[in-house]
Each structure stands twice: as structure tokens, then as C-alpha cells.
Design an enzyme around this catalytic site. Structure first.
Site, PDB file in Angstrom:
ATOM      1  CG  MET A   1      -1.213  -3.278  -3.838  1.00 23.61           C
ATOM      2  SD  MET A   1      -2.420  -2.109  -4.467  1.00 23.61           S
ATOM      3  CE  MET A   1      -3.112  -3.053  -5.820  1.00 23.61           C
ATOM      4  CB  CYS A   2       1.028   0.980   0.612  1.00 22.79           C
ATOM      5  SG  CYS A   2       1.108   1.977  -0.902  1.00 22.79           S
ATOM      6  CD  GLN A   3       1.605  -4.486   3.876  1.00 26.76           C
ATOM      7  OE1 GLN A   3       0.709  -4.448   3.042  1.00 26.76           O
ATOM      8  NE2 GLN A   3       1.640  -5.383   4.844  1.00 26.76           N
ATOM      9  CG  ASN A 113      -2.534  -1.622   0.729  1.00 33.28           C
ATOM     10  OD1 ASN A 113      -1.916  -1.525  -0.329  1.00 33.28           O
ATOM     11  ND2 ASN A 113      -2.702  -2.782   1.344  1.00 33.28           N
TER      12      ASN A 113
END
Length: 280
Positions: A1-3, A113
């Protein structure tokens, strides 16, 4: 995933929130506390609006945010009232510049995200729903960019929450037709340079974390010694994947299945429900 993070309000240098806080986005790229992955090193991107430009600027790169000299240079010199920043952890698509967020089309920027479950199986059917006029603007291979262009196809220019609800409902419809039980996981930020919308939703009801900053005047009362709070307007807001520090009272969680609108210093929270054509 991401931020990711989004800033709206007083024009500030990007470094003020990308590098300076205790748990800045750059720190999160190496030491995420709430994300699925601790490290988000598959590229980064920043997008910002300038007063004299018709469209936002976007800079993206595949190198890790924590050691990119160009990002450090930009962050120390660019000042903007509304900007996005994103650090990426790929969920399977290639590590390439066109897959880094934020994505831009015209005056719009978008970042995400989360993931579309089994995107490799659903990709063709989802892409076929993109307006043919828009399809050629898709540059990368991510689910996030397809989600953006679906939202554009479903009327983002006219009704942002409605377009995102239609996009979400369509992804879930296609996914469940293919036997995917929980097709979508998302926190999204999107802006036209005037307003900022953020969304928190997942098919399973356990969405990735999303937080917004409390009112500046409230924080000044709680923390009169914090220098940053003295230099920004009462209308300044941040929405972030995870808090930038542990300052008491600074952050509130965005509720599950909801979205926020930030405009002229006000942040409104509203329920978010996917919409499928033909439903009541």
C-alpha cells in the site's frame, strides 16, 4: 500500500510537512506505523497548485523519497496553498514513473492508498468503462489511475462525491461478478485547486487509516508554544494517512465509510455510499 498527505490553507513550503515533523511523510516512507508495509520505497510524487498556473505541477520519481535530492530541493523552495505528497509501496504493478502518484488530468490531481483486489483479472472490464476520449491519457498500469479515469468518466467535473461513488460502485459490481468478495480498499484525495475531497472506504469495512488535523484555533489554545501554529491561518488543514506526530489533540480519525470536503478553511465530514446504476 502507500502513505500520503494533502495540505490546504496558508501557503507553506512543502518541506514544512514533508521533512520537519517528528513523524513526517519522509519518515513514514521508512517507518510507517499504521500502513500495511513499514517501508514505502517504490517511488514518490508531489503535486501542487500555484497562483498563476492553470493546472497543477506534478513531479514523480521511482527512487525512494528518503534519499531523493531533487525532492529535497523542491520541498525547500516550493510554496503552495494546496499540495499533495505520496510515497508508494507497489501492490504488484511495475515500479515506473507513470505508476507514481499523484495522477493529473487538466486541473485535477488524484492519489490513492489501497488496492482493487485481483486487479489483473478485472482490469480489462474496468478500463472498458473509461470514456474513449479519456482513455488515451492513461499512462501507467495501476489500479489507482484506472480508478481516477473512471471517476472522470462518471462526472468528476460536475459532482466529485457522486463520481467517486459511481466509480466505487462500478468496481465492486465488476469484482463481485468475477467472484471477488471484497473488491476495493481505498483512501483517496482529489482536488481541482479550489476544494479538497478525501474518501475513506473499503468493501470489507476495514479501511486503511486516514486522519485530519484539528482546527488551528483549537490547537493554539492547547499548544500556544508550537511555532508552526502561529504562522498559519485558521483555515489550514491537513489530511494524512497517519499522524505526523504525537501532539495531543492534533488529529482526528476520518470515520469509516465517509468523505471530507475542505473549502475556505472549513472541513465537512459526510457519509460515503457507493452507487450502482439502477439501484434505488
Amino acid at each position: 500500500m502507500c502513505q500520503w498527505l494533502a495540505h490546504s490553507g496558508t501557503p507553506i513550503r512543502l518541506e514544512t510537512v514533508l521533512y520537519r515533523p517528528e513523524h513526517s511523510l519522509i519518515d513514514q516512507s521508512l517507518h510507517s506505523r499504521l500502513g500495511v508495509e513499514t517501508t514505502n520505497g517504490d517511488g514518490f510524487g508531489v503535486g501542487w497548485y500555484a497562483e498563476d498556473a492553470d493546472t497543477p505541477a506534478v513531479v514523480r520519481d521511482i527512487s525512494p523519497a528518503w534519499n531523493n535530492r531533487n525532492l529535497r530541493e523542491i520541498a525547500g523552495h516550493v510554496r503552495s496553498p494546496l499540495f499533495f505528497a505520496h510515497v508508494r509501496a507497489s501492490t504488484g504493478s511495475a515500479v515506473q514513473q507513470t505508476n507514481c502518484h499523484p495522477f493529473r488530468h487538466g486541473r485535477w490531481i488524484w492519489m490513492h492508498n489501497g488496492a482493487i483486489t485481483d486487479f489483473h483479472r478485472l482490469r480489462r472490464d474496468l478500463a472498458m468503462a473509461v470514456d474513449p476520449v479519456l482513455f488515451s491519457f492513461i499512462e501507467g498500469s495501476t489500479d489507482s489511475e484506472v480508478m481516477f479515469f473512471l471517476a472522470l468518466s462518471f462526472g468528476l467535473d460536475q459532482d466529485v462525491p457522486g463520481a467517486v461513488a459511481r466509480m466505487t460502485g462500478y468496481v465492486e459490481k465488476v469484482g463481485r461478478a468475477e467472484g471477488v468478495k471484497f473488491p476495493l480498499q481505498m483512501t483517496i484525495a482529489v482536488s481541482d485547486g479550489e476544494q479538497l475531497w478525501t474518501f475513506r472506504y473499503s468493501s470489507e469495512g476495514t479501511s486503511r487509516s486516514l486522519n485530519y488535523s484539528n482546527r488551528v484555533e483549537t490547537l493554539r489554545d492547547l499548544h500556544p508554544d508550537v511555532e508552526f501554529l502561529q504562522g498559519v491561518s485558521e483555515g489550514t488543514r491537513l489530511v494524512v494517512s497517519e499522524p505526523l506526530g504525537d501532539l495531543p489533540g492534533a488529529w482526528e480519525a476520518v470515520p469509516e465509510n465517509s468523505y471530507s470536503v475542505v473549502h475556505a478553511g472549513e472541513l465537512d465530514l459526510l457519509p460515503f455510499v457507493p452507487w450502482v446504476e439502477g439501484q434505488g
